[in-house]
Design a protein around this motif. Structure first.
Motif, short mmCIF file in Angstrom:
data_model
loop_
_atom_site.label_atom_id
_atom_site.label_comp_id
_atom_site.label_asym_id
_atom_site.label_seq_id
_atom_site.Cartn_x
_atom_site.Cartn_y
_atom_site.Cartn_z
N HIS A 81 0.81 -1.23 0.00
CA HIS A 81 0.00 0.00 0.00
C HIS A 81 0.84 1.27 0.00
N HIS A 116 2.98 4.28 -0.95
CA HIS A 116 3.26 4.96 -2.21
C HIS A 116 4.22 6.12 -1.96
N CYS A 117 5.46 5.76 -1.64
CA CYS A 117 6.48 6.78 -1.37
C CYS A 117 7.83 6.14 -1.68
N ILE A 160 3.86 9.06 -9.26
CA ILE A 160 3.72 8.13 -8.13
C ILE A 160 2.90 6.91 -8.56
N SER A 171 -2.99 8.50 -4.04
CA SER A 171 -2.00 7.52 -3.58
C SER A 171 -1.64 7.63 -2.11
N GLY A 175 -2.94 5.16 0.41
CA GLY A 175 -2.27 3.88 0.60
C GLY A 175 -1.22 3.96 1.70
N THR A 176 -0.43 5.02 1.66
CA THR A 176 0.60 5.20 2.68
C THR A 176 -0.06 5.41 4.05
N ASP A 191 7.93 14.09 -1.67
CA ASP A 191 7.62 12.73 -1.21
C ASP A 191 7.03 12.76 0.21
N VAL A 192 6.02 11.95 0.42
CA VAL A 192 5.39 11.87 1.74
C VAL A 192 5.42 10.42 2.20
N GLY A 193 6.23 10.16 3.21
CA GLY A 193 6.39 8.80 3.70
C GLY A 193 5.60 8.56 4.97
N PRO A 194 5.65 7.33 5.47
CA PRO A 194 4.87 6.96 6.66
C PRO A 194 5.20 7.79 7.90
#
Lengths: 193, 402
Positions: A62, A64-65, B180, B280, B283-284, B369-372
């Motif tokens: 899941h 997306h990064c 992305i 998107s 999802g993250t 970018d954007v991460g968790p």
């Protein structure tokens, strides 16, 4: 989430980092796993540093990064190594794979690797010149990756990749054979420390 | 992520980029006319589709035009003439279509367009944000947003049915995140051609310009006497799209096992804090929700799929029980009062006696970018607001250098 293998490819524009990431994703997908393969699109041009990424998993993905905590870092061009920052975020039991004629033990220090982290080298540029006729190191590096990553059984992945190259370069026998030879030689020649 | 029901689909599992998935869906629909102009990151869609045309895999009339304004104008003409039409664009291409967007919607033409989301210039930037499609939110187009390649594919097929439904007759944008999703290879399940053909059916417009037996006029001058009535009808069509979007999703779900609605409420049943996101980033955020749940945080995600028509009441029902909500906007509305999604979601909650604290995080502009970890920071902000009982910074920029 431990079932996800994350790969970060570092190269220079023209060395095929993106192609390698896409090809790996296609092959692993063909084997029934879940995949992502994508490049970091910057102002890309020949010779500029580029990155590409893979996520490979038994379960749907899941995120997306970008990949920031890779299990595997593949370095297509050793001149990109300016210090440990190139392996930033590497898992404690992660693997670094470098296109270099040097002994892998020589790279441990400059990469600042910990005890659980392993480094492998293969002279992918030389293999590429001798098999493909040009210094495009992505396919030998792919071979080395298949050999050391443990993503999937080597034989299975090697067979799928052979079929994919056949499809991609239909009718260009020497291109397919050159690439497969490059993969196979790197599988034989990759060295670890 | 869509809910997959085992054993229904006759699909084939493949690995494609988002753009390949969109182009494949277009090929399977085989519209009568595609008029398009290439722009990054949409270019692949047009390129692949033009190959299908050149290779004789579709019989579509493919019009290469000199601009996006012309691309959509050509679609307007062809659609008015009775053809099923599609196009695709991004960012400045969408901006160049601007006046024609309103004409397509106002003439009630069921054109379907993939919008590969990209930041509007300037400064010039080719990467993802939602400034393009969010700016078009009031143009009369239905807007569907897609978390991944699967949803872009599925949304495009459903868009045809929604647009052409006789109770609706409005154009539909299917949005997916530039690069992305558009340029990322991932797995999806695609349907056999014949199943797509059966699902979308044949387009038989009730009223069309080339119908010599029943001549009509489209788009004439419409002044003080009737313009208002026509706009009122357009608004009513948008309202009638609500049950149609649900019906089409239900039929698609029966055929494929993949269930869609106006939004997906993920782990929301007992959630105390939640983020609302589209495309998107959802999802993250889902990954982060799972991670926080393992730590005992009652976190949830609301993924918005349909922004137009805006599901005001259903959203309020889903959100009113939260203690705090963060709305993620990938567009800076520059209003100083928060991004476009935030203001509408907060407005939806206004009439509720019980409503959460709300805050807005503007993020990911120009492809940042954007991460968790960043989304986890949003949840930290939420938990802190719950603890203090107030939101100290209603609108903030996530992941920006201060």
């Amino acid at each position: 989430m431990s079932t996800v293998t994350e790969v970060r490819w570092h190269g220079r524009g023209g060395q095929g980092a993106k192609t390698a990431a896409v090809l790996l994703a296609e092959a692993v997908s063909e084997a029934g796993k879940f995949v992502q393969g994508f490049p970091e699109y910057g102002p890309e041009r020949m010779g500029a540093p580029v990155a590409a990424f893979n996520r490979l998993s038994d379960e749907p993905i899941h995120l997306h990064c970008h990949v920031s905590t890779p299990n595997i870092v593949v370095i297509l061009d050793p001149t990109l190594i300016k210090g440990p920052q190139i392996v930033e975020g590497l898992a404690d039991d992660g693997v670094v794979l470098v296109n270099s004629p040097r002994d892998p033990s020589e790279l441990r220090e400059v990469l600042g690797l910990g005890g659980g982290q392993r480094v492998f080298t293969v002279d992918a540029s030389r293999i590429a010149r001798e098999t493909i006729g040009r210094d495009i190191p992505n396919m030998p590096m792919m071979g080395a990756l298949l050999a050391v990553s443990g993503i999937m059984p080597l034989e299975e992945l090697r067979a799928i990749m052979g079929q994919q190259l056949e499809t991609k370069f239909k009718g260009k026998r020497e291109v397919v054979e050159g690439n497969l030879k490059a993969i196979d030689r790197a599988i034989q020649e990759v060295q670890g420390a | 992520m869509t809910q997959v029901q085992a054993g229904v689909s006759q699909g084939r599992r493949v690995a494609l980029t988002g753009n390949e998935a969109v182009a494949l869906a277009m090929k399977q629909v085989e519209p009568d006319v595609v008029a398009a102009y290439p722009i990054t990151p949409q270019t692949d869609i047009v390129q692949y589709f033009s190959s299908f045309v050149a290779d004789g895999q579709v019989r579509t009339e493919f019009m290469t035009v000199e601009s996006e304004h012309s691309a959509l104008s050509a679609c307007v003409g062809a659609s008015a003439a009775g053809a099923r039409c599609m196009t695709a664009t991004s960012a400045n291409g969408l901006a160049l279509m601007w006046e024609v967007l309103y004409i397509a919607a106002g003439l009630r033409l069921p054109i379907v367009m993939a919008v590969v989301n990209r930041a509007l210039s300037g400064p010039i930037n080719i990467h993802c944000d939602h400034s393009d499609s969010m700016g078009a939110r009031d143009s009369g187009w239905i807007q569907l947003y897609s978390e991944d390649a699967q949803e872009a594919y599925d949304n495009l097929l459903q868009a045809v049915r929604i647009a052409e439904h006789p109770e609706v007759l409005l154009p539909v944008m299917v949005c997916l995140d530039g690069f992305i999703i558009s340029h990322s290879l991932e797995n999806l399940e695609v349907l056999p051609d014949e199943q797509v053909r059966a699902f979308v059916g044949t387009y038989r417009p009730d009223v069309w310009l080339l119908d010599a037996a029943r001549p009509v006029t489209m788009g004439p001058l419409d002044l003080q006497d009737f313009y208002f009535e026509h706009k009122r009808q357009e608004a009513e069509a948008m309202a009638r799209a609500v049950p149609v979007i649900e019906e089409v999703a239900a039929e698609f779900g029966r055929a494929t096992g993949r269930r869609y609605g106006f939004f997906e409420a993920y782990r929301m049943d007992d959630a105390e804090v939640a983020v609302l996101a589209l495309n998107s980033t959802a999802g993250t955020a889902r990954y982060v929700v799972d991670r926080l749940r393992r730590r005992g945080v009652r976190a949830g995600l609301l993924k918005l799929r349909v922004f137009r028509p805006f599901p005001q009441r259903a959203l309020a029902d889903a959100l009113e029980g939260l203690a705090a909500l963060a709305v993620m906007d990938r567009a800076e509305g520059l209003s100083t009062a928060g991004g476009p999604v935030f203001v509408e979601v907060r407005s939806a909650l206004y009439d509720r006696a019980r409503r959460p604290l709300t805050m807005n995080h503007i993020y990911g502009l120009g492809g940042r970018d954007v991460g968790p970890d960043q989304i986890e920071k949003v949840f930290d902000d939420l938990l802190q607001a719950v603890e203090c009982g107030e939101v100290r910074r209603p609108v903030s920029h996530l992941g920006v250098r201060e």
